[in-house]
Write a protein that holds these residues in place. Structure first.
Motif, PDB file in Angstrom:
ATOM      1  N   ALA A   1       0.260  36.257 -11.378  1.00  0.00           N
ATOM      2  CA  ALA A   1      -0.210  35.060 -10.679  1.00  0.00           C
ATOM      3  C   ALA A   1       0.597  34.749  -9.428  1.00  0.00           C
ATOM      4  O   ALA A   1       0.214  33.863  -8.655  1.00  0.00           O
ATOM      5  CB  ALA A   1      -0.151  33.860 -11.624  1.00  0.00           C
TER       6      ALA A   1
ATOM      7  N   ARG B   1       1.889  34.569  -5.786  1.00  0.00           N
ATOM      8  CA  ARG B   1       1.265  34.760  -4.484  1.00  0.00           C
ATOM      9  C   ARG B   1       2.310  34.611  -3.390  1.00  0.00           C
ATOM     10  O   ARG B   1       3.295  33.892  -3.569  1.00  0.00           O
ATOM     11  CB  ARG B   1       0.141  33.734  -4.276  1.00  0.00           C
ATOM     12  CG  ARG B   1      -1.147  34.191  -4.896  1.00  0.00           C
ATOM     13  CD  ARG B   1      -2.169  33.105  -5.049  1.00  0.00           C
ATOM     14  NE  ARG B   1      -3.386  33.689  -5.611  1.00  0.00           N
ATOM     15  CZ  ARG B   1      -3.528  33.992  -6.893  1.00  0.00           C
ATOM     16  NH1 ARG B   1      -2.548  33.782  -7.749  1.00  0.00           N
ATOM     17  NH2 ARG B   1      -4.654  34.522  -7.328  1.00  0.00           N
TER      18      ARG B   1
ATOM     19  N   LEU C   1       2.670  33.661   0.655  1.00  0.00           N
ATOM     20  CA  LEU C   1       1.994  33.116   1.829  1.00  0.00           C
ATOM     21  C   LEU C   1       2.714  33.621   3.068  1.00  0.00           C
ATOM     22  O   LEU C   1       3.919  33.399   3.226  1.00  0.00           O
ATOM     23  CB  LEU C   1       2.009  31.589   1.789  1.00  0.00           C
ATOM     24  CG  LEU C   1       1.450  30.958   0.496  1.00  0.00           C
ATOM     25  CD1 LEU C   1       1.506  29.446   0.574  1.00  0.00           C
ATOM     26  CD2 LEU C   1       0.020  31.415   0.250  1.00  0.00           C
TER      27      LEU C   1
ATOM     28  N   VAL D   1      -2.640  35.618   2.709  1.00  0.00           N
ATOM     29  CA  VAL D   1      -2.170  35.387   1.341  1.00  0.00           C
ATOM     30  C   VAL D   1      -2.137  36.729   0.612  1.00  0.00           C
ATOM     31  O   VAL D   1      -3.171  37.397   0.498  1.00  0.00           O
ATOM     32  CB  VAL D   1      -3.098  34.401   0.595  1.00  0.00           C
ATOM     33  CG1 VAL D   1      -2.598  34.188  -0.831  1.00  0.00           C
ATOM     34  CG2 VAL D   1      -3.175  33.071   1.330  1.00  0.00           C
TER      35      VAL D   1
ATOM     36  N   SER E   1      -1.587  38.752  -2.832  1.00  0.00           N
ATOM     37  CA  SER E   1      -1.652  38.540  -4.279  1.00  0.00           C
ATOM     38  C   SER E   1      -1.793  39.891  -4.958  1.00  0.00           C
ATOM     39  O   SER E   1      -1.880  40.932  -4.288  1.00  0.00           O
ATOM     40  CB  SER E   1      -2.851  37.651  -4.620  1.00  0.00           C
ATOM     41  OG  SER E   1      -4.053  38.338  -4.334  1.00  0.00           O
TER      42      SER E   1
ATOM     43  N   GLU F   1      -4.321  40.988  -6.429  1.00  0.00           N
ATOM     44  CA  GLU F   1      -5.644  41.541  -6.133  1.00  0.00           C
ATOM     45  C   GLU F   1      -5.792  41.929  -4.666  1.00  0.00           C
ATOM     46  O   GLU F   1      -6.543  42.844  -4.339  1.00  0.00           O
ATOM     47  CB  GLU F   1      -6.750  40.537  -6.490  1.00  0.00           C
ATOM     48  CG  GLU F   1      -6.878  40.210  -7.961  1.00  0.00           C
ATOM     49  CD  GLU F   1      -5.854  39.208  -8.445  1.00  0.00           C
ATOM     50  OE1 GLU F   1      -5.330  38.455  -7.607  1.00  0.00           O
ATOM     51  OE2 GLU F   1      -5.544  39.199  -9.650  1.00  0.00           O
ATOM     52  N   ALA F   2      -5.125  41.198  -3.797  1.00  0.00           N
ATOM     53  CA  ALA F   2      -5.225  41.467  -2.352  1.00  0.00           C
ATOM     54  C   ALA F   2      -3.803  41.594  -1.808  1.00  0.00           C
ATOM     55  O   ALA F   2      -3.229  40.620  -1.341  1.00  0.00           O
ATOM     56  CB  ALA F   2      -5.976  40.334  -1.660  1.00  0.00           C
TER      57      ALA F   2
ATOM     58  N   GLU G   1      -5.076  30.232 -13.011  1.00  0.00           N
ATOM     59  CA  GLU G   1      -4.928  31.518 -12.325  1.00  0.00           C
ATOM     60  C   GLU G   1      -6.294  32.098 -11.966  1.00  0.00           C
ATOM     61  O   GLU G   1      -6.520  32.604 -10.874  1.00  0.00           O
ATOM     62  CB  GLU G   1      -4.165  32.471 -13.242  1.00  0.00           C
ATOM     63  CG  GLU G   1      -3.818  33.797 -12.624  1.00  0.00           C
ATOM     64  CD  GLU G   1      -3.175  34.722 -13.637  1.00  0.00           C
ATOM     65  OE1 GLU G   1      -3.315  35.930 -13.478  1.00  0.00           O
ATOM     66  OE2 GLU G   1      -2.563  34.216 -14.607  1.00  0.00           O
TER      67      GLU G   1
ATOM     68  N   THR H   1      -7.736  30.140  -9.001  1.00  0.00           N
ATOM     69  CA  THR H   1      -7.170  30.540  -7.711  1.00  0.00           C
ATOM     70  C   THR H   1      -7.687  31.915  -7.298  1.00  0.00           C
ATOM     71  O   THR H   1      -7.851  32.186  -6.100  1.00  0.00           O
ATOM     72  CB  THR H   1      -5.631  30.545  -7.789  1.00  0.00           C
ATOM     73  OG1 THR H   1      -5.197  29.323  -8.383  1.00  0.00           O
ATOM     74  CG2 THR H   1      -5.011  30.650  -6.417  1.00  0.00           C
ATOM     75  N   GLY H   2      -7.965  32.764  -8.279  1.00  0.00           N
ATOM     76  CA  GLY H   2      -8.485  34.096  -7.979  1.00  0.00           C
ATOM     77  C   GLY H   2      -9.822  34.057  -7.264  1.00  0.00           C
ATOM     78  O   GLY H   2     -10.109  34.915  -6.431  1.00  0.00           O
TER      79      GLY H   2
ATOM     80  N   GLU I   1      -9.844  34.211  -3.454  1.00  0.00           N
ATOM     81  CA  GLU I   1      -9.656  35.493  -2.777  1.00  0.00           C
ATOM     82  C   GLU I   1     -10.904  36.367  -2.838  1.00  0.00           C
ATOM     83  O   GLU I   1     -11.016  37.338  -2.086  1.00  0.00           O
ATOM     84  CB  GLU I   1      -8.473  36.239  -3.404  1.00  0.00           C
ATOM     85  CG  GLU I   1      -7.142  35.606  -3.014  1.00  0.00           C
ATOM     86  CD  GLU I   1      -6.121  35.670  -4.116  1.00  0.00           C
ATOM     87  OE1 GLU I   1      -6.306  36.462  -5.062  1.00  0.00           O
ATOM     88  OE2 GLU I   1      -5.132  34.931  -4.066  1.00  0.00           O
TER      89      GLU I   1
ATOM     90  N   SER J   1      -3.074  27.970  -0.419  1.00  0.00           N
ATOM     91  CA  SER J   1      -3.708  29.293  -0.316  1.00  0.00           C
ATOM     92  C   SER J   1      -4.995  29.199   0.493  1.00  0.00           C
ATOM     93  O   SER J   1      -5.323  30.107   1.270  1.00  0.00           O
ATOM     94  CB  SER J   1      -4.010  29.864  -1.710  1.00  0.00           C
ATOM     95  OG  SER J   1      -2.825  30.068  -2.426  1.00  0.00           O
TER      96      SER J   1
END
Lengths: 237, 274
Positions: free
Chosen positions: A169, A171, A173, A183, A185, A187-188, B13, B16-17, B20, B192
């Motif tokens: 979780a 992240r 910035l 951002v 993360s 996933e990205a 979580e 927030t995903g 993206e 974010s």
């Protein structure tokens, strides 16, 4: 008979129940702040340099402690507690950050989780080094990346996977030249940042302005709606 | 799941995903709603005190709804202000987030103390008037009667005595106290959103998150009000109940005040430790 006794009992109960509820409150755990462990998100500041880029990484104190524990920099076990749905070290202080900054493992970790490249999709890697980690807790760690070629790159591709190995979780910035933002993360984890010339992509100022605009618009619509309901009720009564 | 509680962290979580992921996923709204509800179920937000206040002040269903909406609105505003200040005023350079939330916790505790003292003042005023039950007035609607006897006031001011009708300012104070410290997920979502260029969607998710919180707090209020009726039917005309009813409002007021002091002391301790 029953219906005549009810109002009297109701009055007494109304008087007694609040006291019972308040007395029972500590058992139910009512401290408003207890539900909200709060911390700064990780931040990356990306700036152009003569040969490549300089990146400053900053993380909250408890995140630094978690990383120090992960890298076995801190001696002895540390108790973990559940805060905000996440297990975090029960205590963390500036000494944890100092010990982490002094450890060579920090550089190894940062350079393995933070990669910079240039060219098409950043395929050509830039060589990184940890320049400074003094005062890690407040100023962060500064890294310099030297990219191949004789001229400084106009754009770099950054891949950041910082702390996502501790918890997915996390992240990061990132702020680049000209207010560009991104951002990172789990996933990205890869973004391109423009170092010179007009910035493309996201912009913090535009994002903030949009947020204020949406909030003002939403608040206005809500206010007008409440006013209309109040007027309708007034007419009805 | 953590015991019987939903896993608020996992839901947050997931919420927030969605920020993206490209496009707009209606499922995100459902997840945000559930995340808000799961967050509100966790300890905090003054649920017990709110329930006590609603029961003690002869609250109605609409008052429970007002309370839930107040907490949700305050939570959204608080998250919004902190996210903007963090992003554009370099808030973390001047004040650590732990200190900020610690300070907000102190303010939330002090608000509860103020509410408790207000209740004490009302109880004392009720005794001076020589009757133990209350009366109240609402702006612009003439007046409401606590127990069916009349008053001559028809103008716009409000006051509550003892265990009289619900005072909206009191509910508002509880709402402010309960929503002052935002959920970390809401703050992270908004910053974010700013950084990823999807601030509108982030705000929408935070609003829906707040709606989930409001529903739970509304439900707690309904449970308190329903519980009052249920217990009332279950109990007879017991002597202890009669005796306790005389000091109940005083105990409630003292309890809220003491609870506020404890919350403030704990928050001060957290602030000093931050």
């Amino acid at each position: 008979m029953h219906s005549r006794r009810l109002p009297a009992r109701r009055r007494r109960l109304r008087a007694v129940l609040p006291a019972l509820l308040v007395i029972g409150a500590p058992l139910a755990g009512t401290a408003p702040a207890a539900a909200h462990p709060f911390g700064d998100p990780q931040q990356l500041s990306v700036e152009a340099s003569a040969q490549g880029v300089e990146i400053t990484w900053r993380a909250a104190e408890d995140d630094l402690t978690s990383l120090a524990l992960r890298l076995d920099v801190l001696a002895g076990p540390r108790a973990y507690v559940l805060r905000g749905g996440a297990m975090v070290p029960e205590t963390s202080d500036a000494d944890d950050a100092r010990l982490l900054a002094e450890s060579p493992r920090l550089a190894g970790y940062l350079l393995s989780r933070l990669e910079v490249g240039v060219g098409e999709d950043g395929v050509t890697p830039c060589e990184g080094a940890l320049v400074s980690a003094e005062d890690l807790a407040t100023r962060g760690a500064r890294l310099a990346f030297t990219c191949p070629g004789t001229t400084a790159p106009d754009a770099v591709t950054v891949r950041a996977r910082l702390l996502t190995d501790l918890h997915a979780a996390y992240r990061t910035l990132a702020t680049g030249p000209g207010g560009a933002t991104a951002v990172f993360s789990a996933e990205a984890d890869t973004h391109e940042l423009v170092l010179r010339g007009p910035a493309t992509g996201n912009d913090a100022a535009a994002g903030g302005l949009a947020l204020v605009g949406w909030a003002a618009g939403g608040g206005g619509v809500l206010g007008i709606g409440l006013l209309a309901v109040r007027r309708l009720r007034g007419r009805a009564s | 799941m953590t015991g019987l509680l939903p896993d608020a962290g996992a839901l947050a979580e997931r919420m927030t995903g969605f920020l993206e992921a490209p496009g707009f996923a209606p499922l995100a709204l459902l997840v945000a709603f559930l995340a808000g509800a799961a967050h509100a179920v966790q300890p905090g937000h003054g649920k017990t005190l709110a329930a006590a206040y609603l029961v003690g002040a002869q609250g109605r269903v609409r008052d429970a709804a007002y309370l839930g909406a107040s907490v949700a609105a305050m939570h959204t505003v608080s998250a919004l202000v902190i996210a903007l200040a963090w992003t554009f005023l370099s808030l973390s350079d001047h004040l650590s987030m732990a200190r900020l939330t610690g300070g907000l916790g102190v303010v939330a505790g002090v608000i509860v103390v103020v509410l408790g003292l207000w209740m004490l003042r009302g109880w004392c005023a009720g005794r001076r008037h020589g009757h133990g039950h209350g009366h109240g007035h609402e702006h612009g609607h003439g007046h409401e009667h606590g127990h069916g006897h009349g008053h001559g006031h028809g103008h716009g001011h409000g006051h509550g005595h003892g265990h009289g009708t619900v005072d909206r300012p009191g509910l508002w104070l509880l709402g402010v106290s309960g929503g002052l410290v935002p959920a970390p997920a809401a703050f992270v979502l908004l910053v974010s959103g700013i950084f990823s260029g999807r601030s509108g969607f982030a705000l929408l998710l935070v609003v829906v998150f707040g709606a989930g919180m409001a529903l739970v707090l509304f439900g707690v209020g309904l449970l308190a009000l329903g519980g009052r009726t249920f217990v009332l039917r279950g109990l007879g005309d017991r002597a202890w109940l009669h005796r306790a009813s005389r000091v109940g409002p005083l105990l409630a007021a003292l309890g809220v005040t003491v609870a506020g002091c404890v919350l403030s002391a704990v928050a001060v301790g957290n602030l000093l430790a931050a």
